[in-house]
Write a protein that holds these residues in place. Sequence first.
Motif, short mmCIF file in Angstrom:
data_model
loop_
_atom_site.label_atom_id
_atom_site.label_comp_id
_atom_site.label_asym_id
_atom_site.label_seq_id
_atom_site.Cartn_x
_atom_site.Cartn_y
_atom_site.Cartn_z
N ALA A 54 0.82 -1.22 0.00
CA ALA A 54 0.00 0.00 0.00
C ALA A 54 0.85 1.26 0.00
O ALA A 54 0.54 2.24 -0.69
N TRP A 55 1.94 1.26 0.78
CA TRP A 55 2.75 2.48 0.89
C TRP A 55 3.29 2.94 -0.47
O TRP A 55 3.40 4.14 -0.73
N ALA A 56 3.65 1.98 -1.34
CA ALA A 56 4.24 2.33 -2.63
C ALA A 56 3.24 3.04 -3.52
O ALA A 56 3.60 3.95 -4.28
N PHE A 57 1.97 2.64 -3.43
CA PHE A 57 0.92 3.32 -4.19
C PHE A 57 0.53 4.62 -3.50
O PHE A 57 0.34 5.66 -4.14
N ALA A 58 0.39 4.57 -2.17
CA ALA A 58 -0.10 5.73 -1.42
C ALA A 58 0.82 6.93 -1.57
O ALA A 58 0.36 8.08 -1.63
N GLN A 59 2.14 6.71 -1.63
CA GLN A 59 3.01 7.88 -1.73
C GLN A 59 3.00 8.48 -3.12
O GLN A 59 3.53 9.58 -3.33
N ARG A 60 2.35 7.80 -4.08
CA ARG A 60 2.15 8.42 -5.40
C ARG A 60 0.94 9.34 -5.40
O ARG A 60 0.60 9.93 -6.44
N ILE A 61 0.33 9.53 -4.24
CA ILE A 61 -0.69 10.56 -4.11
C ILE A 61 -0.16 11.88 -4.63
O ILE A 61 -0.89 12.67 -5.22
N CYS A 62 1.14 12.12 -4.41
CA CYS A 62 1.72 13.40 -4.78
C CYS A 62 3.18 13.22 -5.15
O CYS A 62 3.84 12.30 -4.65
N GLY A 63 3.68 14.08 -6.01
CA GLY A 63 5.09 14.06 -6.36
C GLY A 63 5.93 14.92 -5.45
O GLY A 63 7.15 14.97 -5.59
N VAL A 64 5.30 15.64 -4.51
CA VAL A 64 6.01 16.47 -3.56
C VAL A 64 5.94 15.85 -2.17
O VAL A 64 6.95 15.61 -1.52
N CYS A 65 4.73 15.58 -1.71
CA CYS A 65 4.52 15.01 -0.37
C CYS A 65 4.59 13.48 -0.46
O CYS A 65 3.58 12.80 -0.26
N THR A 66 5.75 12.94 -0.77
CA THR A 66 5.84 11.52 -1.11
C THR A 66 6.00 10.64 0.13
O THR A 66 5.12 9.87 0.49
#
Length: 571
Positions: A54-66
């Motif tokens: 999940a973390w690998a997908f979730a941090q693609r929420i944003c390209g800044v707040c990764t």
Amino acid sequence: MAKERIVIDPITRIEGHLRIELETDGGRIGNAWACATQFRGIERVLQGRDPRDAWAFAQRICGVCTGVHAIASVRAVEDAIKCKIPPCAELIRSLVSGMATLQDHVMHFYHLHALDWVDVMSALKADPAATSRLAASLSPWPNNSATWYREVQKRVTDSAAGGLGIFAGGYWGHPAYRLPPEANLMALAHYLEALSWQREIIRLHTIFAGKNPHPNYLVGGMACAINLDNQMAINQVRLDEIAGMIDQARRFVLEVYYPDVLAIASFYPDYAAIGVSSPTLIATGESAYSCSGAPAGGVIPAGVLLDGNYGTAHPFEHKRIAEFVSSAWYSQPEGDRQGLHPWQGRTEPHYTGPKPPFKELAGQPKYTWCKAPRYDGRAVQVGPNARILLALAQGHAETAQLAGEGLGKLKAGVEALNSTLGRTYCRALESVLLARRMDQWFTQLNERIRSGDVATFNPELWEPESWPNQAQGMGFMEAARGTLSHWVEIDNRRISRYQAVVPSTWNSSGRDPGGQMGPFEQALAGDGKHPLADPKRPIEVLRTIHSFDPCESCAVHLLVPGGGGVEVKVQ
């Protein structure tokens, strides 16, 4: 004077797509609507996946707040399966997220927000020698020479001859700019220095987490090994490099960023009473003050400041959170007036707005893709000012001393921290505290390594067979922009429900069923006194919105075009 409708779309120098619609009368803002105009939808993308991914997908929420989303995500899964991580892993996570926050705060001020206060064209008229004397009076930063400022002035002057380059399109010469030319040149030079600085200090991410952006994490700890005798692991050479990066980060914050903010703020004292937003503020206890992952842990416990009482901290209770879709383009069986706790939340897009391109969204029942989180029915402001005010309410001595000195120089009281100027100042103040904390975390990590404690991963609950068939978890952290939380439900070892309630969702939310504005809207129109002198050059609006450091990509999450599985219904 007749009321006038104004649309600012897009709001620039932010992450994501934000539209602000205003109603003005006599140079004052009477009403405001914050419209997130991009649907993204990460929660649906995560359904059915392995929770360890999940973390690998979730941090693609944003390209800044990764990385902050990755940490909140792994904490949510670790909370669900009751996995405890090694102390070294927690310290490394804190160092990685701490450096990301320092980079974010500095970059936000210089590259997204400073040009709301700093007139680039005025800087070209400055006397470099006088600028050098001004800078030297503020700090011992080595690049305070007249030669350096003359070089910066020449670089920007040459750029201006070709159309100003990155500085094109500004409202240069606007009467709302107040800095003298020398202060403008000093800030402009630091703008350019910050570009190089941030590139160097963020290399800490590549050592501890493999890369930046999107550093690597692991449910159960961190995916890096510590072995002082191995070239492929975290060894003494790498630790020495990291020590240098932490020192470099601290020095820039103490000798450039913090003095600049105080100096610039002194020319805009009225903004300590402009942009006042929601009087209820939340922080969940982890920021510049601790490395504990628990919502109630750390030196500064999680807490809530209610209804403008900044002296009394109330306990934070996650069950009081509810998200509404009354003004957002989503549907839910419970109806638009029912708020849902994140563990019951849904992300079912249902666009009912006008067909683009459109002139106005204001006045329609639904006008944004951003949900409206509320705490016990209240609109909530989150961010560095929430954390600083909570620390002050709880008697944190280090914060009180630094804030007292800063507010004394600005001739402002604690209530000024809930304002356009206050949010900007708190970001810099927090950076000083965080730079100090980075030293402490790194010292603790070195002490553990010297004692032989080098574990960075707990493998006991890695295999899904060790998990219960059903589990719920939540992961909190204080990201640069405020309180971040991820919520996961696991059924038969797969994600059945996933929700993220992020800082910019709290701050940029629209109206709730009671008509209560979100914090952006309140900051602009809550008291009817926010200035807007020239609708064609709305610099006052940019100052207030940028003071929140919006990230609308986070607020409305992520959709991979053509990825399948997400259908937007249009009525």
